[in-house]
Write a protein that holds these residues in place. Structure first.
Motif, PDB file in Angstrom:
ATOM      1  N   VAL A  76       0.672  -1.333  -0.049  1.00  0.00           N
ATOM      2  CA  VAL A  76       0.023  -0.059   0.013  1.00  0.00           C
ATOM      3  C   VAL A  76       0.926   1.248  -0.028  1.00  0.00           C
ATOM      4  N   TRP A  77       1.862   1.311   0.856  1.00  0.00           N
ATOM      5  CA  TRP A  77       2.797   2.294   0.858  1.00  0.00           C
ATOM      6  C   TRP A  77       3.423   2.540  -0.547  1.00  0.00           C
ATOM      7  N   HIS A  78       3.846   1.396  -1.381  1.00  0.00           N
ATOM      8  CA  HIS A  78       4.393   1.564  -2.796  1.00  0.00           C
ATOM      9  C   HIS A  78       3.315   2.376  -3.641  1.00  0.00           C
ATOM     10  N   LEU A  79       2.040   1.747  -3.592  1.00  0.00           N
ATOM     11  CA  LEU A  79       0.977   2.526  -4.325  1.00  0.00           C
ATOM     12  C   LEU A  79       0.690   4.110  -3.768  1.00  0.00           C
ATOM     13  N   ALA A  80       0.789   4.372  -2.466  1.00  0.00           N
ATOM     14  CA  ALA A  80       0.573   5.521  -2.020  1.00  0.00           C
ATOM     15  C   ALA A  80       1.737   6.799  -2.737  1.00  0.00           C
ATOM     16  N   TRP A  81       3.049   5.983  -2.626  1.00  0.00           N
ATOM     17  CA  TRP A  81       4.317   6.839  -3.247  1.00  0.00           C
ATOM     18  C   TRP A  81       4.069   7.015  -4.849  1.00  0.00           C
ATOM     19  N   ARG A  82       3.722   5.981  -5.398  1.00  0.00           N
ATOM     20  CA  ARG A  82       3.391   6.058  -6.887  1.00  0.00           C
ATOM     21  C   ARG A  82       2.084   6.998  -7.109  1.00  0.00           C
ATOM     22  N   SER A  83       1.389   7.052  -6.265  1.00  0.00           N
ATOM     23  CA  SER A  83       0.345   8.050  -6.690  1.00  0.00           C
ATOM     24  C   SER A  83       0.507   9.500  -6.236  1.00  0.00           C
ATOM     25  N   ARG A  88      -5.928  10.209  -0.146  1.00  0.00           N
ATOM     26  CA  ARG A  88      -6.595   9.031   0.174  1.00  0.00           C
ATOM     27  C   ARG A  88      -5.878   7.929   0.412  1.00  0.00           C
ATOM     28  N   LEU A  89      -4.678   7.686  -0.501  1.00  0.00           N
ATOM     29  CA  LEU A  89      -3.641   6.711  -0.447  1.00  0.00           C
ATOM     30  C   LEU A  89      -3.075   6.725   1.013  1.00  0.00           C
ATOM     31  N   LEU A  90      -2.416   7.825   1.073  1.00  0.00           N
ATOM     32  CA  LEU A  90      -1.935   8.063   2.403  1.00  0.00           C
ATOM     33  C   LEU A  90      -2.620   7.764   3.709  1.00  0.00           C
ATOM     34  N   LEU A  91      -4.036   8.187   3.581  1.00  0.00           N
ATOM     35  CA  LEU A  91      -5.004   7.552   4.928  1.00  0.00           C
ATOM     36  C   LEU A  91      -5.015   6.084   4.684  1.00  0.00           C
ATOM     37  N   MET A  92      -5.199   5.521   3.421  1.00  0.00           N
ATOM     38  CA  MET A  92      -5.006   3.991   3.639  1.00  0.00           C
ATOM     39  C   MET A  92      -3.771   3.256   3.889  1.00  0.00           C
ATOM     40  N   ALA A  93      -2.614   3.964   3.597  1.00  0.00           N
ATOM     41  CA  ALA A  93      -1.340   3.341   4.044  1.00  0.00           C
ATOM     42  C   ALA A  93      -1.185   3.332   5.619  1.00  0.00           C
ATOM     43  N   ALA A  94      -1.472   4.730   6.154  1.00  0.00           N
ATOM     44  CA  ALA A  94      -1.463   4.851   7.432  1.00  0.00           C
ATOM     45  C   ALA A  94      -2.257   3.882   8.353  1.00  0.00           C
ATOM     46  N   LEU A  95      -3.541   3.582   7.888  1.00  0.00           N
ATOM     47  CA  LEU A  95      -4.318   2.496   8.430  1.00  0.00           C
ATOM     48  C   LEU A  95      -3.893   1.165   8.332  1.00  0.00           C
ATOM     49  N   PHE A 161      -5.960  -8.440  -1.454  1.00  0.00           N
ATOM     50  CA  PHE A 161      -6.781  -7.736  -0.507  1.00  0.00           C
ATOM     51  C   PHE A 161      -6.452  -6.074  -0.208  1.00  0.00           C
ATOM     52  N   CYS A 162      -5.034  -6.069  -0.935  1.00  0.00           N
ATOM     53  CA  CYS A 162      -4.581  -4.788  -0.878  1.00  0.00           C
ATOM     54  C   CYS A 162      -4.768  -3.915  -2.009  1.00  0.00           C
ATOM     55  N   MET A 163      -5.327  -4.595  -3.007  1.00  0.00           N
ATOM     56  CA  MET A 163      -5.813  -3.750  -4.287  1.00  0.00           C
ATOM     57  C   MET A 163      -6.917  -2.718  -4.261  1.00  0.00           C
TER      58      MET A 163
END
Length: 305
Positions: A76-83, A88-95, A161-163
């Motif tokens: 998830v942090w990989h996707l947050a970085w690439r976004s 929203r991705l930061l919130l998801m990665a933090a959770l 389930f991370c997708m």
């Protein structure tokens, strides 16, 4: 055998039919999403290969168990970085980080980790499974099971389930809304429930073995051998129930980003439900063999609900 066939059919339907149907009605993925799907998929395959080789060398088959709470953080942090660190991705990665660190802590205090990272306590169920008729004295068959289920299937499930994070990339730049806040609140609520359930079980097991070591009399649940009070008096697997709920809730972030209630990333949560069904079946069979009173507990208390 009938149960195995039924579970296999459910897996086939989930893996093949559901994504096909979802893609028919889902929004098309962008070029960026396709690229990130391949990129994160390659990371997943690399981690799975590492876990497989390490398990074969060390004969400790809990290598994937050790990574269960850590690789979702990576994905998830990989996707947050690439976004571009979208809100929203930061919130998801933090959770997911909160969830993963908590899970890894619980695994660690039960002896799962060692400073020699390839060592640590192995999940007792792998040993039980190895000694069953299907695998006992058949090392090549067990190696195939390690490759295709313990390493590849489980890591693919974790990745899937991370997708919802990949789906959420379609909504880069859109502000957080009510569904995001609801999902975040539910996610943290279920993490708290899982924490409480694990703590209750940890306290129970610690006290049970302390009493046994001190030759103190056992009564109540300590005499029965298993916990049936607290959250464990509401459902037989409160930690599993919360874990499944966490990833169903995580799916809602993709809904919030796309305004589409059904998308292909739901396959991860669905496969997780099937995994916990099978895992709890196996665990409960062991409990039934060990504890005579467990059958009555099954009749009185629901599995997940």
């Amino acid at each position: 055998m009938e149960n195995i066939v039924r579970l296999a059919l459910l897996l086939i339907v989930t893996i093949v039919v559901f994504p096909v149907l979802a893609f028919q009605y889902d929004q098309s993925m962008t070029e960026m999403q396709w690229a990130l799907l391949k990129e994160s998929g390659m990371i997943m395959l690399g981690v799975a290969a590492f876990a497989f080789v390490l398990a074969e060398i060390t004969k400790n088959y809990s290598q994937t168990d050790k990574l269960w709470g850590l690789t979702p953080i990576l994905f998830v942090w990989h996707l947050a970085w690439r976004s571009g660190f979208d809100e929203r991705l930061l919130l998801m990665a933090a959770l997911v980080t909160v969830w993963g660190l908590r899970l890894s802590y619980n695994f660690s205090r039960r002896g799962g980790f060692s400073w020699k990272f390839w060592e640590g306590e192995e999940d007792y169920r792998w040993s039980v499974l190895q000694n069953m008729k299907a695998f006992k004295g058949k090392p090549f068959r067990w190696t195939l099971f390690n490759l295709f289920f313990i390493a590849l299937y489980q890591h693919a499930l974790i990745w899937l389930f991370c997708m919802p994070a990949l789906v959420a990339i379609a909504g880069i730049g859109t502000p957080l809304g009510l569904i995001d806040y609801l999902a975040a609140g539910l996610f943290l609520l279920f993490v708290a429930g899982e924490t409480a359930a694990d703590q209750q079980q940890y306290d129970f097991q610690t006290e049970k073995y302390r009493r046994k070591a001190a030759n103190e009399p056992l009564d109540g649940d300590y005499l029965r051998g298993f916990r049936s009070t607290g959250l464990w008096g509401l459902v037989r697997h409160p930690n599993y129930a919360c874990e499944q709920s966490i990833w169903i809730t995580f799916y809602l972030f993709g809904v919030a980003a796309t305004d589409n209630w059904v998308n292909w990333s739901l396959v991860g949560a669905l496969l997780l439900l099937l995994l916990f069904r099978g895992s709890s079946d196996f665990s409960e069979k062991i409990s039934l063999d060990k504890y005579p009173a467990y059958a009555e507990y099954q009749k009185a208390v629901g599995r997940f609900l």
